[in-house]
Design a protein around this motif. Structure first.
Motif, PDB file in Angstrom:
ATOM      1  N   TYR A 139       0.871  -1.171   0.000  1.00 53.40           N
ATOM      2  CA  TYR A 139       0.000   0.000   0.000  1.00 53.40           C
ATOM      3  C   TYR A 139       0.905   1.216   0.000  1.00 53.40           C
ATOM      4  CZ  TYR A 139      -3.391   3.465   1.639  1.00 53.40           C
ATOM      5  OH  TYR A 139      -4.185   4.579   1.760  1.00 53.40           O
ATOM      6  N   VAL A 140       0.768   2.078  -1.018  1.00 54.41           N
ATOM      7  CA  VAL A 140       1.677   3.209  -1.194  1.00 54.41           C
ATOM      8  C   VAL A 140       0.895   4.505  -1.084  1.00 54.41           C
ATOM      9  CG1 VAL A 140       3.279   4.360  -2.761  1.00 54.41           C
ATOM     10  CG2 VAL A 140       3.245   1.856  -2.634  1.00 54.41           C
ATOM     11  N   ALA A 141       1.267   5.334  -0.089  1.00 54.84           N
ATOM     12  CA  ALA A 141       0.617   6.629   0.120  1.00 54.84           C
ATOM     13  C   ALA A 141       1.686   7.674   0.406  1.00 54.84           C
ATOM     14  CB  ALA A 141      -0.389   6.543   1.263  1.00 54.84           C
ATOM     15  N   VAL A 142       2.417   8.035  -0.654  1.00 53.00           N
ATOM     16  CA  VAL A 142       3.478   9.034  -0.557  1.00 53.00           C
ATOM     17  C   VAL A 142       3.335   9.991  -1.736  1.00 53.00           C
ATOM     18  CG1 VAL A 142       5.064   7.496   0.677  1.00 53.00           C
ATOM     19  CG2 VAL A 142       5.065   7.519  -1.833  1.00 53.00           C
ATOM     20  N   PRO A 143       4.013  11.142  -1.729  1.00 56.33           N
ATOM     21  CA  PRO A 143       3.906  12.080  -2.851  1.00 56.33           C
ATOM     22  C   PRO A 143       4.293  11.453  -4.187  1.00 56.33           C
ATOM     23  CG  PRO A 143       4.883  13.163  -0.961  1.00 56.33           C
ATOM     24  CD  PRO A 143       4.801  11.703  -0.618  1.00 56.33           C
ATOM     25  N   VAL A 144       3.920  12.134  -5.272  1.00 56.33           N
ATOM     26  CA  VAL A 144       4.014  11.563  -6.614  1.00 56.33           C
ATOM     27  C   VAL A 144       5.407  11.036  -6.942  1.00 56.33           C
ATOM     28  CG1 VAL A 144       3.896  12.121  -9.075  1.00 56.33           C
ATOM     29  CG2 VAL A 144       2.091  12.886  -7.550  1.00 56.33           C
ATOM     30  N   ALA A 145       6.427  11.866  -6.807  1.00 62.32           N
ATOM     31  CA  ALA A 145       7.775  11.435  -7.186  1.00 62.32           C
ATOM     32  C   ALA A 145       8.222  10.233  -6.363  1.00 62.32           C
ATOM     33  CB  ALA A 145       8.762  12.598  -7.023  1.00 62.32           C
ATOM     34  N   ALA A 146       7.945  10.283  -5.067  1.00 61.03           N
ATOM     35  CA  ALA A 146       8.316   9.165  -4.203  1.00 61.03           C
ATOM     36  C   ALA A 146       7.514   7.915  -4.548  1.00 61.03           C
ATOM     37  CB  ALA A 146       8.103   9.543  -2.740  1.00 61.03           C
ATOM     38  N   ALA A 147       6.270   8.104  -4.959  1.00 64.32           N
ATOM     39  CA  ALA A 147       5.436   6.960  -5.327  1.00 64.32           C
ATOM     40  C   ALA A 147       6.011   6.241  -6.539  1.00 64.32           C
ATOM     41  CB  ALA A 147       4.007   7.424  -5.608  1.00 64.32           C
ATOM     42  N   ILE A 148       6.464   6.997  -7.529  1.00 64.65           N
ATOM     43  CA  ILE A 148       7.051   6.385  -8.730  1.00 64.65           C
ATOM     44  C   ILE A 148       8.305   5.601  -8.356  1.00 64.65           C
ATOM     45  CG2 ILE A 148       8.104   6.857 -10.973  1.00 64.65           C
ATOM     46  CD1 ILE A 148       6.296   9.385 -11.090  1.00 64.65           C
ATOM     47  N   ASP A 149       9.156   6.199  -7.537  1.00 64.43           N
ATOM     48  CA  ASP A 149      10.380   5.515  -7.103  1.00 64.43           C
ATOM     49  C   ASP A 149      10.054   4.269  -6.280  1.00 64.43           C
ATOM     50  OD1 ASP A 149      13.363   5.481  -6.595  1.00 64.43           O
ATOM     51  OD2 ASP A 149      12.617   5.642  -4.530  1.00 64.43           O
ATOM     52  N   THR A 150       9.063   4.372  -5.388  1.00 66.78           N
ATOM     53  CA  THR A 150       8.674   3.232  -4.551  1.00 66.78           C
ATOM     54  C   THR A 150       8.171   2.077  -5.399  1.00 66.78           C
ATOM     55  OG1 THR A 150       8.115   4.687  -2.700  1.00 66.78           O
ATOM     56  CG2 THR A 150       7.122   2.487  -2.709  1.00 66.78           C
ATOM     57  N   VAL A 151       7.322   2.397  -6.389  1.00 67.04           N
ATOM     58  CA  VAL A 151       6.786   1.351  -7.265  1.00 67.04           C
ATOM     59  C   VAL A 151       7.911   0.680  -8.046  1.00 67.04           C
ATOM     60  CG1 VAL A 151       5.375   0.975  -9.332  1.00 67.04           C
ATOM     61  CG2 VAL A 151       4.462   2.299  -7.418  1.00 67.04           C
ATOM     62  N   ALA A 152       8.850   1.464  -8.554  1.00 65.58           N
ATOM     63  CA  ALA A 152       9.971   0.892  -9.305  1.00 65.58           C
ATOM     64  C   ALA A 152      10.789  -0.058  -8.435  1.00 65.58           C
ATOM     65  CB  ALA A 152      10.852   2.008  -9.855  1.00 65.58           C
ATOM     66  N   ARG A 153      11.026   0.330  -7.192  1.00 69.64           N
ATOM     67  CA  ARG A 153      11.816  -0.517  -6.291  1.00 69.64           C
ATOM     68  C   ARG A 153      11.049  -1.776  -5.905  1.00 69.64           C
ATOM     69  NH1 ARG A 153      13.723   3.498  -1.713  1.00 69.64           N
ATOM     70  NH2 ARG A 153      14.861   1.636  -0.986  1.00 69.64           N
ATOM     71  N   LEU A 154       9.753  -1.654  -5.705  1.00 70.21           N
ATOM     72  CA  LEU A 154       8.949  -2.841  -5.416  1.00 70.21           C
ATOM     73  C   LEU A 154       8.969  -3.809  -6.589  1.00 70.21           C
ATOM     74  CD1 LEU A 154       5.912  -1.117  -3.667  1.00 70.21           C
ATOM     75  CD2 LEU A 154       7.386  -2.856  -2.613  1.00 70.21           C
ATOM     76  N   ALA A 155       8.881  -3.276  -7.816  1.00 71.63           N
ATOM     77  CA  ALA A 155       8.925  -4.135  -8.997  1.00 71.63           C
ATOM     78  C   ALA A 155      10.267  -4.853  -9.089  1.00 71.63           C
ATOM     79  CB  ALA A 155       8.668  -3.302 -10.250  1.00 71.63           C
ATOM     80  N   ALA A 156      11.338  -4.124  -8.813  1.00 71.91           N
ATOM     81  CA  ALA A 156      12.673  -4.711  -8.913  1.00 71.91           C
ATOM     82  C   ALA A 156      12.889  -5.835  -7.910  1.00 71.91           C
ATOM     83  CB  ALA A 156      13.727  -3.620  -8.720  1.00 71.91           C
ATOM     84  N   MET A 157      12.257  -5.731  -6.737  1.00 71.15           N
ATOM     85  CA  MET A 157      12.460  -6.758  -5.713  1.00 71.15           C
ATOM     86  C   MET A 157      11.479  -7.924  -5.841  1.00 71.15           C
ATOM     87  SD  MET A 157      11.103  -4.614  -2.380  1.00 71.15           S
ATOM     88  CE  MET A 157      11.834  -5.768  -1.225  1.00 71.15           C
ATOM     89  N   GLY A 158      10.526  -7.840  -6.820  1.00 71.23           N
ATOM     90  CA  GLY A 158       9.634  -8.974  -7.064  1.00 71.23           C
ATOM     91  C   GLY A 158       8.353  -8.949  -6.271  1.00 71.23           C
ATOM     92  N   ALA A 159       7.878  -7.767  -5.889  1.00 75.84           N
ATOM     93  CA  ALA A 159       6.586  -7.668  -5.186  1.00 75.84           C
ATOM     94  C   ALA A 159       5.451  -8.112  -6.109  1.00 75.84           C
ATOM     95  CB  ALA A 159       6.364  -6.242  -4.712  1.00 75.84           C
ATOM     96  N   GLY A 160       4.336  -8.482  -5.493  1.00 77.30           N
ATOM     97  CA  GLY A 160       3.204  -8.954  -6.284  1.00 77.30           C
ATOM     98  C   GLY A 160       2.377  -7.828  -6.870  1.00 77.30           C
ATOM     99  N   GLY A 161       1.863  -6.966  -6.010  1.00 74.10           N
ATOM    100  CA  GLY A 161       0.999  -5.907  -6.504  1.00 74.10           C
ATOM    101  C   GLY A 161       0.973  -4.726  -5.564  1.00 74.10           C
TER     102      GLY A 161
END
Length: 697
Positions: free
Chosen positions: A72-94
């Motif tokens: 669950y991601v609730a951070v400002p826009v730029a941080a949200a994009i970075d967070t999603v990219a890092r989650l994808a890189a580590m193999g998160a589900g959704g």
């Protein structure tokens, strides 16, 4: 949804662990996960806080013990994009991305959303700008606010484009069994079409509810909706909002008749989607379908303990296609013996108060009536008393139990409805669901739900028996370019529709053309500013001599000049007068960028806007669909031979139009719009009398 996204969506839906990234909003989401009963691992990520809702904070995603199934991601826009990219890189589900400030915020936000889409990889992402996801069956939640709702192990999967509406639905006091709730937000990665596709495979989902502001991929939605239909999962849609679809085509009558509302309604009809017009109706329809399923047909056995209630049932049912079959004399005789002397045998049946609340008296009445009318479903009206004024409640409960048993023994979908929605308390609603009875709120909402469910059964059989050819998204682009009527008629004729014998000429050649065609003739001036010739004085008919044609040319030049000097041209169409028809139709085709080609049929000539009688079909469609649409028009009475006149062959007209539409779809030349108004209908054929065409730019 790719196979990997589908697998990751399953992880998001039923996570073993959830990472909550953010501050106060993330803390609220943790509390809501606990409220839902989530028993898996909860991790909090925030570099500046000690804890979130009592969960110790990790300073970064790198400190997580493993890749989370859900985040669950609730951070400002730029941080949200970075967070999603890092989650994808580590193999998160959704991911549920609660963060706002993306596409909904304008061009800068739209660019940020594109970056988010690039960052997501193979993850399943809900949002951004959404409330989140609730799994009522598996007891997990990634949700941004307090929520309600419950599940008996099955229920509705509801997907909304409005976060507030999704929250309101979870708080509704209607006892709708819930399976899942998705607040879709901006649909950057997953759209409504994807959710319909995946929930159609879920055994816990008995119906799917959609709040639609706009769809992103119409052919994809069609495939998903037909899949749900084939699997026996009804889809109920509440379409809200307006659209700019077709805004560039307002020059024509067809553009005004076949707007977004008509295109969506046509989409729903071809895919068996139940269309509703209010949130309350959506919830009541879903409740009926989830608790008792769709009836086999429209025949209802109705019961009240009030003559007024019986009348209200009968009055509303008559206008929506439900039937209360009459009880045959032989059956009526036996039923009368079961009823008090003051009761009148009828359907709906007022079984009267002398036997009210007496299980052993009312059950035989209910059972005998259901059997006598050959019911497809059964309905009992009961408005329960308020707490503190409920000394008689046992009588309601006894009749409800008798009704439930009688319907169960005959295998009928059964519902008990309150005349006023608030007159069915929560305890009673839950008790009825436990008995397999749908607790419905509001007579009109209940009857509408039953009618929609019965119509769905019929539509499913019809559509699956002859599935529609796949829709094709629109491919035309640019500003439309109007063709002259002469050019348009030449193309229409080549595509299979007869047109009057005519010549495109200059003014000096008009008489010669009329002589060659034969009198009487019609004269029309053609030009880019003469889309609607009648209003501009650019049409004169029934000219019966060379002199009349000469005068008409001069008169027409003066009329058009008086209306708009720049509209005057030296291009004329001289045509043979068409014989008087049985009726006039409007036939319109337009290519929409989302829906592809759509066919509009309506009352033609001067009636097109006066009557507003039209039907829209998405193409390709079957000949039978065109014939059904023609038969549904008000002008169909004229086509059938009104007051002794000859009748048109609707099958032949439908065949001609079907071939015409097929030729258009297969043509290499692309058109924005074709309007034929009127198309004259004869006992043995048709003729396109006026044609307005816009070629793709």
């Amino acid at each position: 949804m790719t196979p990997q996204q589908r697998a990751n969506f399953a992880r998001l839906l039923n996570p073993r662990h959830i990472a909550f990234v953010g501050g106060a909003d993330a803390a609220t989401a943790i509390r809501e996960a606990r409220r839902r009963g989530f028993a898996g691992q909860i991790w909090a990520v925030n570099p500046t806080r000690a804890d979130l809702a009592g969960v110790p904070c990790l300073p970064s995603l790198d400190d997580l013990p493993e890749a989370p199934d859900a985040a669950y991601v609730a951070v400002p826009v730029a941080a949200a994009i970075d967070t999603v990219a890092r989650l994808a890189a580590m193999g998160a589900g959704g991911v549920v991305c609660y963060s706002a400030g993306f596409k909904e915020a304008g061009p800068t936000g739209a660019a940020a959303e594109e970056a988010l889409k690039r960052a997501v990889g193979d993850m399943a992402l809900i949002g951004p700008n959404c409330y989140g996801l609730i799994n009522y069956v598996g007891n997990s939640a990634l949700w941004s606010f307090e929520h309600g709702g419950a599940s008996p192990g099955y229920g509705a999967a509801i997907i909304t484009q409005s976060g507030m509406l999704s929250s309101d639905i979870t708080m509704s006091q209607r006892s709708l069994p819930m399976a899942y709730m998705v607040s879709a937000g901006n649909q950057a990665v997953l759209g409504l079409e994807d959710y319909v596709d995946v929930f159609a495979d879920d055994e816990a989902v008995r119906a799917i509810g959609l709040h639609i502001e706009g769809l992103q991929d119409i052919p994809k939605f069609e495939r998903a909706a037909l899949k749900a239909l084939a699997r026996g999962t009804p889809v109920v849609a509440l379409k809200t909002g307006t659209s700019a679809i077709g805004g560039a085509l307002t020059i024509s009558h067809t553009g005004s008749l076949s707007g977004a509302k008509e295109l969506y309604q046509s989409l729903f009809e071809r895919t068996g989607v139940i269309s509703v017009t209010s949130p309350a109706q959506m919830l009541e329809t879903l409740k009926y379908l989830c608790v008792v399923g769709a009836p086999k047909g429209p025949r209802v056995a109705g019961f009240t303990c009030s003559g007024g209630g019986a009348t209200m049932l009968a009055d509303h049912a008559e206008g929506i296609g439900l039937e209360f079959p009459v009880i045959a004399p032989n059956a009526a005789k036996g039923l009368k013996a079961l009823l008090p002397s003051i009761a009148t045998v009828s359907n709906p049946l007022d079984y009267t108060t002398p036997i009210w609340g007496q299980f052993e008296r009312t059950k035989p009445v209910f059972a005998a009536t259901m059997q006598a009318v050959g019911a497809d479903c059964a309905l009992l009206v009961q408005d329960y008393p308020l707490p503190g004024l409920d000394g008689s409640k046992i009588c309601y409960q006894n009749d409800a139990a008798a009704f439930a048993e009688a319907a169960k023994e005959q295998g009928l979908p059964a519902a008990i409805c309150a005349t006023l929605p608030e007159n069915l308390d929560a305890g009673t609603r839950e008790s009825l669901i436990g008995k397999g009875v749908a607790p419905m709120q509001g007579i009109h909402e209940t009857l509408n739900a039953i009618a929609a469910a019965a119509d769905w059964t019929a539509a499913r059989e019809r559509i699956l028996g002859n599935p529609p050819a796949p829709l094709r998204a629109g491919t035309v682009s640019g500003s439309p370019q109007m063709m002259t009527e002469g050019e348009g008629k030449a193309w229409v004729k080549a595509a299979g529709l007869p047109v009057p014998d005519g010549r495109s000429v200059a003014a000096a050649e008009a008489v010669g053309a009329a002589n060659a065609i034969g009198y009487p003739v019609a004269l029309k001036m053609m030009g880019e500013k003469l889309a609607h010739k009648t209003e501009m004085g650019a049409v004169i008919v029934a000219l019966d001599s060379p002199e009349a044609v000469t005068r008409a040319v001069q008169t027409m030049q003066g009329r058009v000049a008086a209306s708009d000097p720049d509209a005057v041209t030296d291009r004329f169409l001289v045509e043979a007068m068409a014989p008087k028809p049985l009726a006039e139709l409007l036939v319109g085709l337009r290519c929409d960028p989302q829906f592809g080609y759509a066919l509009t049929l309506g009352s033609g000539g001067v009636l097109v806007e006066l009557v507003g009688d039209s039907r829209t079909l998405l193409l390709p469609c079957a000949q039978g669909n065109i014939e059904t649409a023609l038969a549904s028009l008000k002008v169909a009475k004229l086509l059938a031979g009104y007051r002794g006149a000859e009748a048109a062959d609707l099958g032949q007209v439908a065949s001609i139009l079907h071939e015409f539409c097929s030729n258009i779809l297969e043509s290499e030349e692309r058109f924005k719009e074709i309007e034929i108004n009127p198309l004259f209908i004869y006992p043995s054929g048709v003729m396109a009398v006026d044609v307005l065409m816009h070629r793709a730019g």
